[in-house]
Design an enzyme around this catalytic site. Structure first.
Site, short mmCIF file in Angstrom:
data_model
loop_
_atom_site.label_atom_id
_atom_site.label_comp_id
_atom_site.label_asym_id
_atom_site.label_seq_id
_atom_site.Cartn_x
_atom_site.Cartn_y
_atom_site.Cartn_z
N VAL A 123 0.93 -1.17 -0.03
CA VAL A 123 0.04 -0.01 -0.04
C VAL A 123 0.95 1.07 0.06
CG1 VAL A 123 -1.77 1.40 1.26
CG2 VAL A 123 -1.77 -1.31 1.35
N PRO A 124 1.13 1.85 -1.18
CA PRO A 124 2.39 2.53 -1.40
C PRO A 124 2.08 4.06 -0.76
CG PRO A 124 0.88 2.64 -3.31
CD PRO A 124 0.43 1.54 -2.36
N CYS A 125 2.21 4.25 0.64
CA CYS A 125 2.14 5.22 1.32
C CYS A 125 3.23 6.15 1.01
CB CYS A 125 1.99 5.35 2.83
SG CYS A 125 3.06 4.39 3.39
N HIS A 126 4.46 5.62 0.60
CA HIS A 126 5.72 6.47 0.12
C HIS A 126 5.37 7.21 -1.05
CE1 HIS A 126 5.83 2.66 -2.42
NE2 HIS A 126 6.71 3.47 -3.17
#
Length: 156
Positions: free
Chosen positions: A118-121
């Site tokens: 889950v690409p919070c970056h």
């Protein structure tokens, strides 16, 4: 809940999950890779390996992250950010229908239990700055550079 630790270019990653799906992927500053990976975690370990090798741009995993309804709404929105692209906390708040929820969106982003998948970056400040990241800003920069490497331009 089963666990395993794998080695990545950014340190060790602790994988947690079972037949209901992947519940958490956490980056660790130190550790030791597991000798074996339980069956429910083998696919996430494989897909993360492909991601770091540069051959995977999207994950296809059964996710089972635990959080509030709002957090899950934010995490679902994060899944819509394409590989190699970024968005801002403000844009994410607008997308979710409440520009005033920017702090709540940022807090939910920070509670994301599924590192990389889950690409919070991919969420940055409106001014383009790399803002807070639970795994450390050096990892956030590495991930963004990994997903969008600078291409050498031709002189001719």
């Amino acid at each position: 809940m089963q666990t395993a630790v794998i080695n990545t270019p950014l340190g060790f990653a602790k994988l947690e999950g079972d037949t209901d799906g992947i519940a958490a992927i956490t980056v660790l500053d130190s550790g030791r890779a597991s000798d074996s990976i339980p069956e429910p975690l083998q696919e996430v370990a494989h897909q993360l390996k492909e991601y770091f090798e540069g051959s995977r741009v999207a994950f296809d995993l059964k996710l089972n992250a635990q959080g509030t309804d709002f957090q899950k709404k934010v995490w679902d929105a994060l899944l819509q950010i394409p590989y190699g692209k970024t968005t801002s906390y403000l844009a994410l708040s607008k997308q979710l229908g409440d520009v005033k929820a920017i702090r709540a969106v940022a807090a939910a982003n920070g509670k994301n239990p599924l590192w990389i998948v889950v690409p919070c970056h991919r969420v940055i400040g409106s001014n383009g700055d790399l803002t807070g990241y639970a795994g450390g800003l050096h990892r956030k920069k590495w991930l963004l550079d990994h997903e969008n490497p600078v291409k050498q331009q031709s002189l001719f």
